[in-house]
Design an enzyme around this catalytic site. Structure first.
Site, PDB file in Angstrom:
ATOM      1  N   GLU A  33      33.578  63.230  39.533  1.00  0.00           N
ATOM      2  CA  GLU A  33      34.616  64.489  39.812  1.00  0.00           C
ATOM      3  C   GLU A  33      34.937  65.181  38.372  1.00  0.00           C
ATOM      4  OE1 GLU A  33      37.979  63.083  42.285  1.00  0.00           O
ATOM      5  OE2 GLU A  33      39.062  64.998  41.831  1.00  0.00           O
ATOM      6  N   HIS A  62      42.219  72.276  37.978  1.00  0.00           N
ATOM      7  CA  HIS A  62      41.083  71.543  38.660  1.00  0.00           C
ATOM      8  C   HIS A  62      40.069  72.770  39.030  1.00  0.00           C
ATOM      9  CE1 HIS A  62      39.814  67.930  40.754  1.00  0.00           C
ATOM     10  NE2 HIS A  62      39.172  68.929  41.460  1.00  0.00           N
ATOM     11  N   ASP A  94      34.026  44.972  40.155  1.00  0.00           N
ATOM     12  CA  ASP A  94      34.008  45.368  41.631  1.00  0.00           C
ATOM     13  C   ASP A  94      35.260  46.184  41.996  1.00  0.00           C
ATOM     14  OD1 ASP A  94      34.123  45.243  44.383  1.00  0.00           O
ATOM     15  OD2 ASP A  94      33.617  43.277  44.486  1.00  0.00           O
ATOM     16  N   LYS A 102      45.691  57.830  45.164  1.00  0.00           N
ATOM     17  CA  LYS A 102      44.067  58.373  44.950  1.00  0.00           C
ATOM     18  C   LYS A 102      44.139  58.817  43.459  1.00  0.00           C
ATOM     19  CE  LYS A 102      40.336  61.052  44.654  1.00  0.00           C
ATOM     20  NZ  LYS A 102      39.870  61.974  43.954  1.00  0.00           N
TER      21      LYS A 102
HETATM   22  P1  NAD Z   1      30.191  34.572  38.672  1.00  0.00           P
HETATM   23  O1  NAD Z   1      29.938  34.047  40.148  1.00  0.00           O
HETATM   24  O2  NAD Z   1      29.083  35.307  38.010  1.00  0.00           O
HETATM   25  O3  NAD Z   1      30.997  33.896  37.826  1.00  0.00           O
HETATM   26  C1  NAD Z   1      31.375  33.904  36.432  1.00  0.00           C
HETATM   27  C2  NAD Z   1      30.576  32.907  35.759  1.00  0.00           C
HETATM   28  O4  NAD Z   1      31.035  33.123  34.338  1.00  0.00           O
HETATM   29  C3  NAD Z   1      31.227  31.420  36.017  1.00  0.00           C
HETATM   30  O5  NAD Z   1      29.967  30.824  36.178  1.00  0.00           O
HETATM   31  C4  NAD Z   1      31.824  30.998  34.725  1.00  0.00           C
HETATM   32  O6  NAD Z   1      31.696  29.649  34.423  1.00  0.00           O
HETATM   33  C5  NAD Z   1      31.228  31.813  33.592  1.00  0.00           C
HETATM   34  N1  NAD Z   1      32.044  32.159  32.511  1.00  0.00           N
HETATM   35  C6  NAD Z   1      31.550  32.272  31.082  1.00  0.00           C
HETATM   36  N2  NAD Z   1      32.598  32.640  30.308  1.00  0.00           N
HETATM   37  C7  NAD Z   1      33.586  32.659  30.958  1.00  0.00           C
HETATM   38  C8  NAD Z   1      35.018  32.983  30.466  1.00  0.00           C
HETATM   39  N3  NAD Z   1      35.461  33.130  29.518  1.00  0.00           N
HETATM   40  N4  NAD Z   1      35.925  33.212  31.782  1.00  0.00           N
HETATM   41  C9  NAD Z   1      35.581  32.754  32.921  1.00  0.00           C
HETATM   42  N5  NAD Z   1      34.182  32.291  33.382  1.00  0.00           N
HETATM   43  C10 NAD Z   1      33.363  32.305  32.439  1.00  0.00           C
HETATM   44  O7  NAD Z   1      31.487  35.832  38.887  1.00  0.00           O
HETATM   45  P2  NAD Z   1      32.777  35.646  39.593  1.00  0.00           P
HETATM   46  O8  NAD Z   1      33.785  36.362  38.661  1.00  0.00           O
HETATM   47  O9  NAD Z   1      33.114  34.483  40.236  1.00  0.00           O
HETATM   48  O10 NAD Z   1      32.587  36.741  40.874  1.00  0.00           O
HETATM   49  C11 NAD Z   1      32.513  38.021  40.796  1.00  0.00           C
HETATM   50  C12 NAD Z   1      31.654  38.512  41.722  1.00  0.00           C
HETATM   51  O11 NAD Z   1      31.968  38.226  43.050  1.00  0.00           O
HETATM   52  C13 NAD Z   1      31.509  40.166  41.635  1.00  0.00           C
HETATM   53  O12 NAD Z   1      30.286  40.741  41.593  1.00  0.00           O
HETATM   54  C14 NAD Z   1      32.325  40.518  43.130  1.00  0.00           C
HETATM   55  O13 NAD Z   1      31.646  41.780  43.625  1.00  0.00           O
HETATM   56  C15 NAD Z   1      31.832  39.567  43.708  1.00  0.00           C
HETATM   57  N6  NAD Z   1      32.776  39.172  45.183  1.00  0.00           N
HETATM   58  C16 NAD Z   1      33.517  39.788  45.486  1.00  0.00           C
HETATM   59  C17 NAD Z   1      34.739  39.408  46.743  1.00  0.00           C
HETATM   60  C18 NAD Z   1      35.668  40.115  47.037  1.00  0.00           C
HETATM   61  O14 NAD Z   1      36.418  40.838  46.060  1.00  0.00           O
HETATM   62  N7  NAD Z   1      36.386  40.008  48.237  1.00  0.00           N
HETATM   63  C19 NAD Z   1      33.951  38.670  47.545  1.00  0.00           C
HETATM   64  C20 NAD Z   1      32.811  37.816  47.124  1.00  0.00           C
HETATM   65  C21 NAD Z   1      31.892  38.278  46.048  1.00  0.00           C
END
Ligand code: NAD
Length: 439
Positions: A93, A383, A286, A270
């Site tokens: 945008e 805008h 996300d 928004k």
């Molecule tokens: P992920 O599954 O990739 O897990 C994060 C990894 O990073 C873990 O294995 C952790 O051990 C590691 N890690 C390394 N350094 C770290 C640090 N300093 N702090 C924390 N962890 C560290 O990611 P996630 O964050 O569990 O999930 C994010 C994903 O889930 C996004 O892609 C999102 O789109 C998706 N998701 C979202 C929803 C929702 O919002 N409703 C539902 C399901 C999945």
């Protein structure tokens, strides 16, 4: 600023913010490199169009047929908690990046932005759709609460525990079903450190399913995180010192409008998300999760309201934004997507907390820019002038015709105070017929 005159001279972010928008794309890249924000490899990558490996898409989603490109810009002039940031923004945008940078400059000159995090934990939900006796169920769960938290930390969230996070609380909620019986919902509170934590907390909830069923004899229906993360809020505050009293009053009135009227609140929010989403996209976060959280939080007292508030305090104007902004600097695609990891490096944030504070600050600043425009020159002037560029291209003008059509549309806008695609098409038709007559 004359970028590149003497490449050995160190350049600060304050230096490159001056006149950045007037530079060519090449000069901008050079300036960012001289300020140490980008590296040689980043410049080459961006010059190639920002794509490393075409097969990357296949690793992210299904049924891939190509890529959808979006412009990547940087907002300048942001000083948040006393630190300068170059803010990457991926957005289609017109005028968002310009408005953010311009408003950030106003605050830089006449005020300050501060931020903080309120709470650390995200929430996972375990639903038991029908429990026979809620009081008995709750007592059984609370008896095992500490053991299950410890087990979750040992078996699932051990990586987070090692980094100072992990499961920190377990709460039982009674949710009336509306038919006289009860649904039970267990909330798991977990500090995800630098991850958004969705996958990790979902795994914790699934892990607890079997022991919960075994101890209570009840059936778990589903497990998933909640995006209404009111246990981990990010707050940004803007204090403007030098502001005309008349303008401050108008912004306060506009803010009250967005607090009290959901029709206005939706558009206000928004506008806030105009500032937040582009950073989330640029850093591979996300944005649907943050959007869902923001809107749910905006409705927390039963009426949808603005997530920002502007109030006069003596000669100051004070703006506050408070919302759940759960983001990661690790996990998801943040480190897998080459542009996202480059943008994270460009932002130079040390933690997910810092990233969420920057996102909140930019959302609040974007809101101030919009409220200022709306209560002074109106939405059209700011805008539509920039939108003219898009209309010119949409009408089909070629490179030579673009400046002529833009000039014509600016004249129409100044005269009629409105502009549309049909004006652009008509102007292009006239221009082409004039050229034909002369040739
Ligand atoms: P992920 O599954 O990739 O897990 C994060 C990894 O990073 C873990 O294995 C952790 O051990 C590691 N890690 C390394 N350094 C770290 C640090 N300093 N702090 C924390 N962890 C560290 O990611 P996630 O964050 O569990 O999930 C994010 C994903 O889930 C996004 O892609 C999102 O789109 C998706 N998701 C979202 C929803 C929702 O919002 N409703 C539902 C399901 C999945």
């Amino acid at each position: 600023m004359e970028i590149g005159k003497n490449s050995k001279e160190p350049i600060t972010l304050s230096d490159i913010f001056k006149g950045f928008s007037k530079l060519s794309r090449e000069e901008r890249l050079k300036a960012l490199m001289q300020a140490g924000v980008l590296e040689n490899a980043d410049i080459e990558y961006l010059q190639r169009g920002g794509m490393k490996d075409f097969s990357l898409g296949e690793k992210f989603i299904e049924n891939v047929i190509g890529y959808f490109q979006m412009p990547l810009g940087v907002a300048t002039n942001f000083r948040i908690d006393g630190r300068d940031y170059v803010v990457p923004m991926a957005v289609e945008e017109t005028s968002i990046v310009a408005a953010a940078s311009k408003t950030a400059k106003w605050i830089r000159d006449s005020g300050a932005i501060s931020t903080r995090l309120i709470g650390q934990d995200i929430i996972g939900q375990i639903q038991l759709a029908k429990v026979k006796d809620f009081a008995k169920f709750e007592a059984q769960i609370l008896k095992f609460r500490q053991l299950w938290m410890d087990l979750s930390n040992q078996e699932v969230a051990f990586g987070l525990v090692r980094r100072g996070g992990g499961v920190r609380d377990l709460v039982v909620r009674r949710v009336p079903r509306g038919d006289g019986t009860d649904m039970a919902v267990i909330h798991i509170h977990m500090n995800p450190v630098d991850a958004m934590g969705a996958n990790i907390i979902n795994q914790v909830c699934e892990f607890l399913k079997a022991p919960i069923e075994e101890v209570t004899g009840e059936k778990v229906t589903m497990c998933i995180l909640s995006n209404l993360v009111d246990t981990r809020l990010t707050e940004a505050q803007v204090i403007l010192e030098k502001i005309e009293p008349d303008l401050a009053e108008k912004i306060e009135e506009a803010s009250l409008f967005a607090q009290q009227d959901p029709y206005r609140a939706a558009t206000n929010n928004k506008g806030v998300l105009n500032g937040m989403d582009p950073i989330l996209i640029a850093t591979g976060n996300d944005w649907r999760a943050v959007e869902a959280g923001v809107h749910a939080y905006a409705s927390r007292d039963g009426q949808y309201r603005s997530i920002t508030e502007w109030k006069r305090d003596g000669r100051f104007l004070v703006g506050t934004l408070r919302a759940p902004i759960v983001v990661g600097t690790v996990g998801g695609v943040t480190t897998l997507h080459p542009t996202a990891s480059m943008c994270l490096r460009m932002l130079n944030v040390e933690s997910a907390q810092e990233l969420s504070r920057v996102v909140a600050a930019v959302g609040l600043v974007q809101n101030l820019g919009a409220l200022k425009a709306l209560t002074t020159v109106g939405i059209i002037e700011g805008h539509m002038k920039l939108h003219i560029k898009n209309l010119t291209l949409a009408a089909g003008a070629d490179e030579e015709e673009v400046p002529l059509i833009q000039k014509k549309l600016e004249e129409i806008l100044a005269l009629k105070k409105r502009i549309s695609l049909s004006h652009a098409i008509e102007a292009l038709r006239e221009l082409r017929s004039r050229v034909q007559t002369h040739s």
